[in-house]
Design a protein around this motif. Structure first.
Motif, mmCIF file in Angstrom:
data_model
loop_
_atom_site.group_PDB
_atom_site.id
_atom_site.type_symbol
_atom_site.label_atom_id
_atom_site.label_comp_id
_atom_site.label_asym_id
_atom_site.label_seq_id
_atom_site.Cartn_x
_atom_site.Cartn_y
_atom_site.Cartn_z
ATOM 1 N N LEU A 89 0.849 -1.183 0.000
ATOM 2 C CA LEU A 89 0.000 0.000 0.000
ATOM 3 C C LEU A 89 0.886 1.235 0.000
ATOM 4 O O LEU A 89 2.082 1.145 0.271
ATOM 5 C CB LEU A 89 -0.974 -0.018 1.182
ATOM 6 N N PRO A 90 0.325 2.385 -0.308
ATOM 7 C CA PRO A 90 1.134 3.607 -0.364
ATOM 8 C C PRO A 90 1.780 3.937 0.988
ATOM 9 O O PRO A 90 1.184 3.709 2.049
ATOM 10 C CB PRO A 90 0.131 4.688 -0.764
ATOM 11 N N ARG A 91 2.974 4.477 0.932
ATOM 12 C CA ARG A 91 3.744 4.811 2.137
ATOM 13 C C ARG A 91 2.956 5.733 3.085
ATOM 14 O O ARG A 91 2.979 5.537 4.298
ATOM 15 C CB ARG A 91 5.064 5.462 1.738
ATOM 16 N N ASP A 92 2.267 6.734 2.549
ATOM 17 C CA ASP A 92 1.504 7.648 3.403
ATOM 18 C C ASP A 92 0.391 6.922 4.147
ATOM 19 O O ASP A 92 0.101 7.226 5.305
ATOM 20 C CB ASP A 92 0.913 8.803 2.585
ATOM 21 N N PHE A 117 2.325 -2.579 13.268
ATOM 22 C CA PHE A 117 2.688 -3.591 12.272
ATOM 23 C C PHE A 117 3.984 -3.155 11.612
ATOM 24 O O PHE A 117 4.414 -2.017 11.740
ATOM 25 C CB PHE A 117 1.576 -3.823 11.225
ATOM 26 N N TYR A 118 4.612 -4.100 10.906
ATOM 27 C CA TYR A 118 5.931 -3.872 10.327
ATOM 28 C C TYR A 118 5.877 -3.599 8.829
ATOM 29 O O TYR A 118 5.060 -4.170 8.124
ATOM 30 C CB TYR A 118 6.837 -5.088 10.545
ATOM 31 N N VAL A 119 6.791 -2.753 8.394
ATOM 32 C CA VAL A 119 7.047 -2.610 6.962
ATOM 33 C C VAL A 119 8.015 -3.735 6.618
ATOM 34 O O VAL A 119 9.109 -3.820 7.170
ATOM 35 C CB VAL A 119 7.644 -1.229 6.623
ATOM 36 N N TRP A 120 7.616 -4.610 5.740
ATOM 37 C CA TRP A 120 8.421 -5.769 5.368
ATOM 38 C C TRP A 120 9.497 -5.367 4.365
ATOM 39 O O TRP A 120 10.606 -5.845 4.409
ATOM 40 C CB TRP A 120 7.507 -6.850 4.802
ATOM 41 N N SER A 121 9.127 -4.464 3.425
ATOM 42 C CA SER A 121 10.085 -3.998 2.424
ATOM 43 C C SER A 121 9.872 -2.512 2.176
ATOM 44 O O SER A 121 8.844 -2.112 1.630
ATOM 45 C CB SER A 121 9.905 -4.767 1.105
ATOM 46 N N GLU A 122 10.849 -1.713 2.583
ATOM 47 C CA GLU A 122 10.789 -0.272 2.328
ATOM 48 C C GLU A 122 10.764 0.005 0.827
ATOM 49 O O GLU A 122 10.124 0.939 0.369
ATOM 50 C CB GLU A 122 12.000 0.428 2.958
ATOM 51 N N HIS A 123 11.473 -0.810 0.078
ATOM 52 C CA HIS A 123 11.594 -0.613 -1.366
ATOM 53 C C HIS A 123 10.249 -0.743 -2.083
ATOM 54 O O HIS A 123 9.914 0.081 -2.931
ATOM 55 C CB HIS A 123 12.602 -1.603 -1.948
ATOM 56 N N THR A 124 9.485 -1.759 -1.734
ATOM 57 C CA THR A 124 8.216 -2.007 -2.436
ATOM 58 C C THR A 124 6.998 -1.459 -1.712
ATOM 59 O O THR A 124 5.927 -1.369 -2.292
ATOM 60 C CB THR A 124 7.994 -3.516 -2.644
ATOM 61 N N GLY A 125 7.150 -1.142 -0.427
ATOM 62 C CA GLY A 125 6.009 -0.709 0.369
ATOM 63 C C GLY A 125 5.215 -1.866 0.943
ATOM 64 O O GLY A 125 4.112 -1.686 1.452
ATOM 65 N N GLU A 126 5.800 -3.070 0.896
ATOM 66 C CA GLU A 126 5.105 -4.246 1.425
ATOM 67 C C GLU A 126 5.110 -4.219 2.951
ATOM 68 O O GLU A 126 6.125 -3.918 3.572
ATOM 69 C CB GLU A 126 5.783 -5.514 0.921
ATOM 70 N N VAL A 127 3.967 -4.514 3.534
ATOM 71 C CA VAL A 127 3.812 -4.568 4.985
ATOM 72 C C VAL A 127 3.424 -5.979 5.404
ATOM 73 O O VAL A 127 2.964 -6.781 4.583
ATOM 74 C CB VAL A 127 2.749 -3.563 5.482
ATOM 75 N N ARG A 128 3.633 -6.267 6.686
ATOM 76 C CA ARG A 128 3.230 -7.559 7.242
ATOM 77 C C ARG A 128 2.279 -7.308 8.397
ATOM 78 O O ARG A 128 2.618 -6.636 9.372
ATOM 79 C CB ARG A 128 4.454 -8.322 7.745
ATOM 80 N N TRP A 129 1.062 -7.826 8.250
ATOM 81 C CA TRP A 129 0.053 -7.745 9.303
ATOM 82 C C TRP A 129 -0.072 -9.114 9.943
ATOM 83 O O TRP A 129 -0.296 -10.109 9.260
ATOM 84 C CB TRP A 129 -1.291 -7.328 8.726
#
Length: 81
Positions: free
Chosen positions: A29-32, A43-55
């Protein structure tokens, strides 16, 4: 986690990136939007590069917890990045 993935899979602009196999949902999802959601939920950002998060869901996560989080995701995504 399956309930959460199902609740957000049709949110415009959000993409669930991995099959739910246990208690985690991975999404982009978007960084903002991530920043705003992290002001309300942990929750954690899994990849700063792609914006992937882990819930993550746990043994004590209730259906209401999931529904409330999914509604917050929908609200923040509708606000935009």
């Amino acid at each position: 986690a399956a309930r959460l993935a199902a609740a957000v899979q049709d949110v415009p602009g959000l993409r669930v990136t991995r099959a739910v196999q246990a208690n985690a949902v991975f999404a982009i999802l978007p960084r903002d939007v991530t920043t705003r959601l992290q002001e309300q939920f942990h929750f954690y950002v899994w990849s700063e590069h792609t914006g992937e998060v882990r819930w993550m869901c746990s043994y004590d996560t209730t259906e209401q917890d999931i529904d409330d989080f999914a509604e917050a995701v929908r609200k923040e995504m509708s606000r935009g990045a």
